[in-house]
Design a protein around this motif. Structure first.
Motif, mmCIF file in Angstrom:
data_model
loop_
_atom_site.group_PDB
_atom_site.id
_atom_site.type_symbol
_atom_site.label_atom_id
_atom_site.label_comp_id
_atom_site.label_asym_id
_atom_site.label_seq_id
_atom_site.Cartn_x
_atom_site.Cartn_y
_atom_site.Cartn_z
ATOM 1 N N PRO A 125 0.794 -1.238 0.000
ATOM 2 C CA PRO A 125 0.000 0.000 0.000
ATOM 3 C C PRO A 125 0.825 1.286 0.000
ATOM 4 C CG PRO A 125 -0.915 -1.597 1.540
ATOM 5 C CD PRO A 125 0.394 -2.159 1.081
ATOM 6 N N LYS A 126 1.935 1.299 0.713
ATOM 7 C CA LYS A 126 2.745 2.527 0.761
ATOM 8 C C LYS A 126 3.310 2.857 -0.612
ATOM 9 C CE LYS A 126 4.059 2.239 5.642
ATOM 10 N NZ LYS A 126 5.180 2.125 6.611
ATOM 11 N N ILE A 127 3.768 1.835 -1.316
ATOM 12 C CA ILE A 127 4.264 2.044 -2.678
ATOM 13 C C ILE A 127 3.107 2.456 -3.596
ATOM 14 C CG2 ILE A 127 5.281 0.894 -4.689
ATOM 15 C CD1 ILE A 127 6.885 -0.835 -2.771
ATOM 16 N N MET A 183 -9.437 11.405 -16.712
ATOM 17 C CA MET A 183 -9.825 10.119 -16.124
ATOM 18 C C MET A 183 -8.644 9.471 -15.411
ATOM 19 S SD MET A 183 -12.417 8.489 -18.983
ATOM 20 C CE MET A 183 -11.343 8.746 -20.388
ATOM 21 N N MET A 184 -7.436 9.624 -15.979
ATOM 22 C CA MET A 184 -6.242 9.102 -15.333
ATOM 23 C C MET A 184 -5.975 9.839 -14.022
ATOM 24 S SD MET A 184 -3.807 6.807 -15.785
ATOM 25 C CE MET A 184 -3.498 6.490 -17.522
ATOM 26 N N MET A 185 -6.256 11.139 -14.014
ATOM 27 C CA MET A 185 -6.097 11.927 -12.783
ATOM 28 C C MET A 185 -7.034 11.416 -11.697
ATOM 29 S SD MET A 185 -6.725 16.022 -12.197
ATOM 30 C CE MET A 185 -5.138 16.585 -12.799
ATOM 31 N N ALA A 186 -8.290 11.178 -12.068
ATOM 32 C CA ALA A 186 -9.261 10.652 -11.106
ATOM 33 C C ALA A 186 -8.840 9.272 -10.617
ATOM 34 C CB ALA A 186 -10.643 10.592 -11.741
ATOM 35 N N ALA A 187 -8.345 8.433 -11.522
ATOM 36 C CA ALA A 187 -7.902 7.090 -11.144
ATOM 37 C C ALA A 187 -6.742 7.159 -10.162
ATOM 38 C CB ALA A 187 -7.494 6.307 -12.385
ATOM 39 N N GLY A 188 -5.834 8.114 -10.374
ATOM 40 C CA GLY A 188 -4.722 8.288 -9.455
ATOM 41 C C GLY A 188 -5.191 8.616 -8.049
ATOM 42 N N LEU A 189 -6.202 9.474 -7.967
ATOM 43 C CA LEU A 189 -6.754 9.829 -6.654
ATOM 44 C C LEU A 189 -7.429 8.636 -5.983
ATOM 45 C CD1 LEU A 189 -8.335 13.370 -7.232
ATOM 46 C CD2 LEU A 189 -6.327 12.803 -5.861
ATOM 47 N N VAL A 190 -8.123 7.825 -6.776
ATOM 48 C CA VAL A 190 -8.821 6.664 -6.229
ATOM 49 C C VAL A 190 -7.827 5.671 -5.628
ATOM 50 C CG1 VAL A 190 -10.184 4.623 -6.818
ATOM 51 C CG2 VAL A 190 -10.852 6.852 -7.704
ATOM 52 N N LYS A 197 -6.125 4.103 2.927
ATOM 53 C CA LYS A 197 -7.044 3.363 3.796
ATOM 54 C C LYS A 197 -6.396 2.071 4.295
ATOM 55 C CE LYS A 197 -11.358 5.035 1.704
ATOM 56 N NZ LYS A 197 -12.543 4.652 0.886
ATOM 57 N N LYS A 198 -5.713 1.379 3.409
ATOM 58 C CA LYS A 198 -5.055 0.128 3.789
ATOM 59 C C LYS A 198 -3.920 0.386 4.773
ATOM 60 C CE LYS A 198 -6.141 -2.410 -0.433
ATOM 61 N NZ LYS A 198 -5.603 -3.057 -1.660
ATOM 62 N N VAL A 200 -3.702 2.917 6.940
ATOM 63 C CA VAL A 200 -4.311 3.267 8.226
ATOM 64 C C VAL A 200 -4.879 2.020 8.897
ATOM 65 C CG1 VAL A 200 -6.197 4.523 9.343
ATOM 66 C CG2 VAL A 200 -4.826 5.640 7.562
ATOM 67 N N ARG A 201 -5.564 1.173 8.108
ATOM 68 C CA ARG A 201 -6.157 -0.048 8.652
ATOM 69 C C ARG A 201 -5.072 -0.971 9.218
ATOM 70 N NH1 ARG A 201 -8.419 -2.112 4.160
ATOM 71 N NH2 ARG A 201 -10.034 -0.507 4.259
ATOM 72 N N SER A 202 -3.962 -1.069 8.511
ATOM 73 C CA SER A 202 -2.860 -1.906 8.973
ATOM 74 C C SER A 202 -2.246 -1.359 10.257
ATOM 75 C CB SER A 202 -1.787 -1.991 7.879
ATOM 76 O OG SER A 202 -0.685 -2.742 8.307
ATOM 77 N N SER A 203 -2.128 -0.024 10.333
ATOM 78 C CA SER A 203 -1.573 0.608 11.527
ATOM 79 C C SER A 203 -2.480 0.384 12.738
ATOM 80 C CB SER A 203 -1.379 2.109 11.290
ATOM 81 O OG SER A 203 -0.467 2.340 10.255
ATOM 82 N N LEU A 204 -3.781 0.475 12.520
ATOM 83 C CA LEU A 204 -4.737 0.260 13.610
ATOM 84 C C LEU A 204 -4.715 -1.184 14.104
ATOM 85 C CD1 LEU A 204 -7.824 2.315 12.368
ATOM 86 C CD2 LEU A 204 -6.263 2.911 14.225
ATOM 87 N N ASN A 205 -4.592 -2.122 13.161
ATOM 88 C CA ASN A 205 -4.531 -3.520 13.534
ATOM 89 C C ASN A 205 -3.260 -3.818 14.328
ATOM 90 O OD1 ASN A 205 -6.927 -4.083 12.230
ATOM 91 N ND2 ASN A 205 -5.952 -4.750 10.319
ATOM 92 N N THR A 206 -2.159 -3.221 13.914
ATOM 93 C CA THR A 206 -0.887 -3.408 14.619
ATOM 94 C C THR A 206 -0.972 -2.815 16.019
ATOM 95 O OG1 THR A 206 0.346 -3.299 12.534
ATOM 96 C CG2 THR A 206 1.589 -2.965 14.566
ATOM 97 N N PHE A 207 -1.606 -1.649 16.119
ATOM 98 C CA PHE A 207 -1.763 -0.990 17.409
ATOM 99 C C PHE A 207 -2.624 -1.828 18.354
ATOM 100 C CE2 PHE A 207 -4.149 1.845 20.263
ATOM 101 C CZ PHE A 207 -3.112 2.512 20.909
ATOM 102 N N SER A 208 -3.707 -2.424 17.806
ATOM 103 C CA SER A 208 -4.612 -3.240 18.607
ATOM 104 C C SER A 208 -3.914 -4.504 19.116
ATOM 105 C CB SER A 208 -5.840 -3.639 17.782
ATOM 106 O OG SER A 208 -6.559 -2.502 17.379
ATOM 107 N N GLU A 209 -3.047 -5.076 18.288
ATOM 108 C CA GLU A 209 -2.343 -6.290 18.679
ATOM 109 C C GLU A 209 -1.368 -6.052 19.818
ATOM 110 O OE1 GLU A 209 -0.550 -7.697 15.134
ATOM 111 O OE2 GLU A 209 -2.432 -8.314 14.204
#
Length: 211
Positions: A125-127, A183-190, A197-198, A200-209
């Motif tokens: 996700p970071k890449i 459209m490529m610009m919009a795709a980049g943002l998506v 999101k991934k 942040v979700r990974s960080s939260l899961n690591t924090f919870s563990e």
């Protein structure tokens, strides 16, 4: 009950759709980036680069003005255009001296790198976030050609009678190609948003563990 099952399956398509978007961007950018190694493609991007405040300094003769056969002052590159598939030695020599091909090789390499970052976002996700951000920025530069490049609009060449539609907003073939980058610009943002999101979700899961 069956309708709910189908709906649940459809809602799960979200992640697969984002992956397909990443793969689509990779195919388009890697293909186009690879073509930058060839003479006809390098010649084709000259009007965009020569008129761009972000890129023109890469060309030696970007700001040179000359007088054409119609006694008009024009940019020098307009006298050395190579139609796709046609090899004109004097034009190729001018572009070689101008730095056209060397710049195209570099640009193609950058585009392929961004494409690779985007598709790696499926697993990293970071890449992927970096790839999405760079895709957005690249598209922003491309869309700026609608402001800086005269060739993106139909010219007033007249003929047997006056040209009925020319200039803004009548996009030429080059202009229609550039406009698609929104459209490529919009795709980049998506994909940038999805990658964040991934992360942040990974960080939260690591924090919870650890708590």
């Amino acid at each position: 009950m069956q309708n709910n099952t189908v709906l649940n399956h459809l809602t799960r398509l979200d992640s697969y759709s984002i992956h397909f978007l990443r793969i689509s961007i990779f195919i388009v950018m890697a293909w186009i980036g690879g073509l930058k190694a060839f003479q006809y493609e390098a010649d084709g991007i000259v009007p965009f680069v020569a008129n761009s405040p972000f890129m023109s300094f890469f060309y030696k003769n970007a700001n040179q003005k000359v007088i054409n056969d119609d006694h008009q002052i024009v940019s020098e590159y307009t006298l050395y255009k190579n139609p796709e598939g046609k090899m004109v030695n004097k034009n190729i020599e001018w572009h070689t001296e101008n730095g056209t091909y060397l710049f195209s090789y570099g640009l193609g390499t950058v585009i392929i790198i961004i494409a690779t970052l985007v598709v790696l976002g499926i697993w990293f996700p970071k890449i992927g976030a970096l790839g999405g951000a760079l895709t957005f920025l690249m598209s922003f530069v491309t869309l700026s050609f609608l402001v800086t490049t005269p060739e993106v609009y139909v010219p007033n060449l007249a003929g047997d009678f006056p040209t009925p539609q020319y200039g803004f907003p009548y996009l030429s073939g080059a202009g229609r190609l550039v406009l698609k980058d929104i459209m490529m610009m919009a795709a980049g943002l998506v994909i940038f948003s999805d990658s964040l999101k991934k992360i942040v979700r990974s960080s939260l899961n690591t924090f919870s563990e650890h708590n």
